[in-house]
Each structure stands twice: as C-alpha cells, then as structure tokens.
Design an enzyme around this catalytic site. Structure first.
Site, mmCIF file in Angstrom:
data_model
loop_
_atom_site.group_PDB
_atom_site.id
_atom_site.type_symbol
_atom_site.label_atom_id
_atom_site.label_comp_id
_atom_site.label_asym_id
_atom_site.label_seq_id
_atom_site.Cartn_x
_atom_site.Cartn_y
_atom_site.Cartn_z
ATOM 1 C CD GLU A 319 -3.354 0.731 2.033
ATOM 2 O OE1 GLU A 319 -4.314 0.113 1.721
ATOM 3 O OE2 GLU A 319 -3.231 1.133 3.265
ATOM 4 C CG HIS A 348 5.562 -29.607 3.131
ATOM 5 N ND1 HIS A 348 5.996 -30.784 3.335
ATOM 6 C CD2 HIS A 348 6.436 -29.371 4.366
ATOM 7 C CE1 HIS A 348 6.996 -31.274 3.895
ATOM 8 N NE2 HIS A 348 7.319 -30.397 4.596
ATOM 9 C CE LYS A 452 -11.687 3.588 1.841
ATOM 10 N NZ LYS A 452 -11.145 4.472 2.777
HETATM 11 O O1 PA5 Z 1 -2.944 2.175 5.695
HETATM 12 C C1 PA5 Z 1 -4.078 2.941 5.441
HETATM 13 O O2 PA5 Z 1 -4.173 3.874 5.361
HETATM 14 C C2 PA5 Z 1 -5.530 2.032 5.030
HETATM 15 O O3 PA5 Z 1 -5.396 0.394 5.135
HETATM 16 C C3 PA5 Z 1 -6.415 2.215 6.345
HETATM 17 O O4 PA5 Z 1 -5.753 1.524 7.518
HETATM 18 C C4 PA5 Z 1 -7.657 1.265 6.097
HETATM 19 O O5 PA5 Z 1 -8.259 1.851 4.764
HETATM 20 C C5 PA5 Z 1 -8.696 1.780 6.918
HETATM 21 O O6 PA5 Z 1 -8.862 3.094 7.523
HETATM 22 P P1 PA5 Z 1 -9.590 3.668 8.632
HETATM 23 O O7 PA5 Z 1 -8.752 3.443 9.789
HETATM 24 O O8 PA5 Z 1 -9.671 5.249 8.344
HETATM 25 O O9 PA5 Z 1 -10.880 2.890 8.930
#
Ligand code: PA5
Length: 518
Positions: A319, A348, A452
């Site tokens: 990410e 395995h 999203k």
């Molecule tokens: O690393 C990130 O920014 C994302 O993976 C968020 O953690 C994830 O989308 C969850 O977001 P939030 O904590 O605002 O619910």
C-alpha cells in the site's frame, strides 16, 4: 555461498541480538557507489520527515510514526503531548479493565475483546495478538471485513466463549468513515441488542477527533474514546493508539514493544550505509527488483507466531510503494509485491515453484534463534524439533541459492514484544527509504479511494435495480434500459439480489437470457 561473503555482507546489532544477512542477494560492491546520490537523498528525506516536514504532500500531512516510540523527537510540545497523553490514558484504561474498575454493565469483569477495524486498523493489532498475545488476559477476536457470515461466526465464538455480556468492544478507524468498520459496528450493535445488551456501554473507540465514529461514540455513550492523529498513517499505526489500546487490554508489554522499535530506530536513523539495516534492506529490494518491482519478496518466518508478519508486511509495503505516479508526476507504476506465510510449512506448498519454477522473486527468511521456552524432547536420537526447524530454514536457503534464487535472512533471538517492535521499525524505515530511492509518496493511498468510489456507485445502482424487480419477469438488458445503467453491472446486481432472497432467477442459455422476478 562463501564464508567470506557471509562475513562481508552481514550486519549485526550485537546489543539487540539482530542480524541482517544479505550474502545471498548477490549485490556487487559497485552497486552501492552507483546509488550514492539516491542514498544521500533518502537519508536527507527521512531526516526532514522526522523533523516534521510535510512528507505526505498529496494529503498535506506530516508523517509522524517514528515519534510514537520516542516522543522527545516530536517537533513541537503539542505533538509530544499528543503521544504521551493518550499513552498514559490507554495504560490507565487497560489497568482498569484488568482490575474490574471498568467492568461490563452487569458487573462482571470483561473477559474477551472484540476489535472492529480493517486495513491498518486491524492488521497491526492482529499481528501483535498472534505474535506476542499468547498469554493474553483478554483473548481477542476481530471483525475485519463486511462479510455477514464471517461476523456471524465471530459473534457465535464470542457467545460460546465468555459470552457477549463479558465482551469489551473496540472500534478502530482513523477516518471514522470506513464502510466495512461502520458496518461491523452496526452488526455488532444489533447482535448485542438482540442479546439484551447496551452496545455503547460495552464499547470504546479509537478514531480521529470529530470523525463520524467519534460522533457516533459520543451519541451512543461509549465507555471512552482514544484519539488517532492525522500524522499517523493507517499501515504505520501499530505503535499508535490503534495498536497499543488492544495490546494493552490484552496485557501485552507495550513499553517493551515501543522500546524495541525505538532501539531499531536509533540504529537505522544513522545516515551511515555501512551500519544502517533499513537502508541496506531497501537497497537489497532495489537491487533485486531493478528498482521497479520486477521481483516479488516472499517472506518466510520460521516461527508459527510470526505467521501474520508476511500479511502485515504485504500491506505496509504494497500500500505504501504500489503507486502509479512518482513525486514529479511521471507515470511509474511502482511497487514491490509481498507474499508469504511461514516455514517450514510452505516447503510443502509453493516452495517447489520457488526452487524449480519461474525465478520472479527473492526470499526474506526470518530466523528466530530460540526454539521454545521449555524443554526439548528428542524426535530422533540427539535431534529436536527445533533442530529440524533450523535445518529446514538453512536447507531451503541453500537449495534456493544453488538454483540461482536470491534470499536475505533476518535473525532475532526470540519473539518478544521487544523484538517484534524491532522488526516493525526495521521494515517501516526500509519502506520509507525505498520510497525515497524510487521517488514516490509512500504515505497516501489513492488506489484505495478509487475502489471505494466504484463500490459506492455499485451500491447506488443496486438500490435502483431493487426498485425495478416486479411480478413481471425481466432480463438484465430490460432493467439496464429502464435504469440507464451498464447491463453487466445490472446483471451482477440482479444475481446478488436473487441469491439473497430478494428476487427469483430463471436461468437461460446465456446470462443475457436469464430472467428475474419478484
Ligand atoms: O493504511 C491505510 O491507510 C489503510 O489501510 C487504512 O488503515 C484502512 O483503509 C482503514 O482506514 P480507517 O482506519 O480510516 O478506517
């Protein structure tokens, strides 16, 4: 493989019991010279970042996760207080949960914890629980998806264990508006209410001040709320309130977790290539993947308790580094794919392909030197299961090398809060360095937003399609014409509704001939 190369390419922090062995990454000494300008820039970038620069330019934010384990480094007194204040509060809260001062509405002590969150608001707490939560005072459960069947299964487990009435709930969302987390919270609330319980009185939240979740928590009389700062990114939030509140409630030694990260930070903050494990790791990734993600990293901890580390790193790295544009706006499609599970289990499974198949990866072994706390039995004369685990790690490393496959090996003495903190900090900073080396913003996630948005459009269409289902059988094409929507999207909306009791589907020879009726 040579002893000389091992000695030349191994970096040790003797005080920490930490070793990084890059001898099987086949990095020619001249490589470091060619990278000198990039390395210098990466060191100066992280210095600026730690000094409070707007290191996340798209979101106009500072990037402060390195301050969390040494608040003295926070650039202003206000930022320092935003770390030390919540830390003291969450410790006090956990102590009250353990003593029973904070207890369930029926007067019982809380006996289990349900965390509701996703992405960075779940993966860190899950890693910590799996790695060092074996003796938890409160066993932990998770809702980390919007899968209704998954949530039902977890509710059933909670009910069958200590019971919903003795379950403390923690809703974690930095933004406070993430759909999966919101849905999980509403599902949990419904389950609690069905059991005659007041959800708010058993629930706490970790979220940004003023967020939708923060407001919900206030109006539903949550027990308490912990702040999540905008200068901490989700995937680097495990050592913020996001990871520390659930860890402290489980009874995990969070001071040691923070101390391990701080100790690794001390070593990897130094702008010295020869002694900086995070920089060496980032450069090894760059060398192996040609600075373009051409090879995947397969993470192989030889220790069951670290099974979630590969999943955690997958999010942290992919990410952060998986980006379309660089900081100058050029299209680069950067990234470094990460997958893995654990050894020797995976020997395995897919290690057959690693050894003999397509050579599109390098392995990252994680060695935990100590086998177990208790006594070993002999499974062969003079040989223990711990010997086997080490034998399989060393054997696989050697076998991969013999087949021309690269690997690096990280060693720690055992899995403790301190060493887990070290490992988290090592990879966080390697990710920061790598982002600088390839000139991208590691701290935003525009691709997540795109997914999203598309999901929101699908949900809006679903509502329209639902309104078109009637006593007259219709094809997807007919409903698409009526709604002005894409026929395939309409078709998938219809099959979803049919499979969830809202329509009846009659199959034709092709999807186009299928009909749907109320
Ligand atoms: O690393 C990130 O920014 C994302 O993976 C968020 O953690 C994830 O989308 C969850 O977001 P939030 O904590 O605002 O619910």
């Amino acid at each position: 493989m040579s002893w000389k190369s091992y000695n030349q390419n191994t970096l040790r922090y003797n005080d920490l019991g930490f070793t990084l062995d890059l001898s099987l990454m086949d990095i020619e000494p001249g490589f470091y010279q060619t990278m000198k300008l990039k390395i210098d820039k990466a060191f100066s970038d992280i210095k600026a970042l730690e000094g409070g620069a707007i290191a996340n330019p798209d979101e106009g934010r500072m990037v402060g996760h390195y301050w969390l384990r040494n608040a003295e480094l926070a650039p202003t007194p206000e930022l320092k207080a935003a770390i030390t204040g919540p830390l003291a509060e969450l410790k006090a809260f956990a102590a009250k949960v353990h003593s029973g001062e904070v207890s369930a509405p029926n007067g019982s002590n809380y006996q289990q914890l349900l965390v509701i969150g996703i992405g960075g608001s779940a993966l860190g707490p899950q890693l910590v629980a799996e790695a060092i939560g074996q003796d938890a005072k409160l066993p932990i459960f998770f809702f980390d998806n919007t899968d209704p069947a998954g949530m039902d299964a977890t509710v059933a487990k909670l009910a069958n264990a200590a019971g919903l009435d003795k379950t403390l709930v923690l809703v974690i969302s930095k933004s406070g508006g993430t759909a999966e987390t919101r849905n999980g919270m509403l599902e949990a609330k419904a389950a609690f209410e069905a059991a005659g319980l007041d959800f708010g009185r058993q629930t706490a939240a970790v979220t940004g001040t003023g967020s939708k979740l923060d407001q919900f928590a206030e109006t539903h009389n949550f027990i308490t709320r912990f702040p999540m700062e905008d200068w901490v990114g989700g995937r680097t939030s495990v050592l913020s309130t996001v990871g520390l509140v659930p860890a402290a409630i489980q009874g995990i030694d969070i001071d040691q977790l923070l101390a391990g990260a701080a100790a690794m930070d001390v070593e990897t903050r130094k702008p010295d290539l020869a002694t900086n494990a995070s920089m060496q790791l980032a450069l090894a990734w760059f060398h192996a993947s040609n600075g373009k993600g051409e090879k995947d990293m397969v993470v192989l901890p030889y220790k069951d308790s670290l099974v979630l580390f590969s999943k955690y790193l997958q999010q942290l790295i992919m990410e952060s580094l998986g980006k379309e544009l660089d900081l100058d706006g050029n299209t680069v499609h950067q990234g470094l794919a990460v997958y893995g599970n654990k050894g020797s289990t995976d020997q395995h499974a897919y290690i057959q392909q690693l050894r003999d198949g397509v050579n599109n990866f390098f392995a990252a072994f994680i060695e935990v030197r100590k086998g177990r706390d208790g006594n070993n039995i002999e499974v062969d004369p003079g040989t223990t299961t711990a010997d086997y685990l080490q034998g399989f790690l060393r054997g696989t490393r050697k076998a991969l090398h013999a087949a021309g496959r690269k690997s690096l090996t990280i060693s720690v003495p055992e899995v403790t809060p301190f060493t887990l903190g070290m490992l988290i900090a090592l990879f966080e900073r390697a990710t920061s360095f790598y982002a600088s080396l390839v000139n991208i913003n590691a701290y935003h996630q525009p691709g997540v937003e795109a997914g999203k948005k598309a999901a929101g459009e699908f949900l809006a269409l679903l509502t329209k399609v639902r309104g078109e289902i009637s006593a007259e059988a219709k094809t997807a094409d007919q409903i698409a014409t009526a709604t002005g929507a894409d026929t395939e999207d309409v078709y998938h909306s219809l099959t979803h509704l049919a499979n969830n009791g809202e329509a009846k589907q009659t199959l034709g020879n092709t999807p186009a001939e299928d009909t749907f009726i109320a």
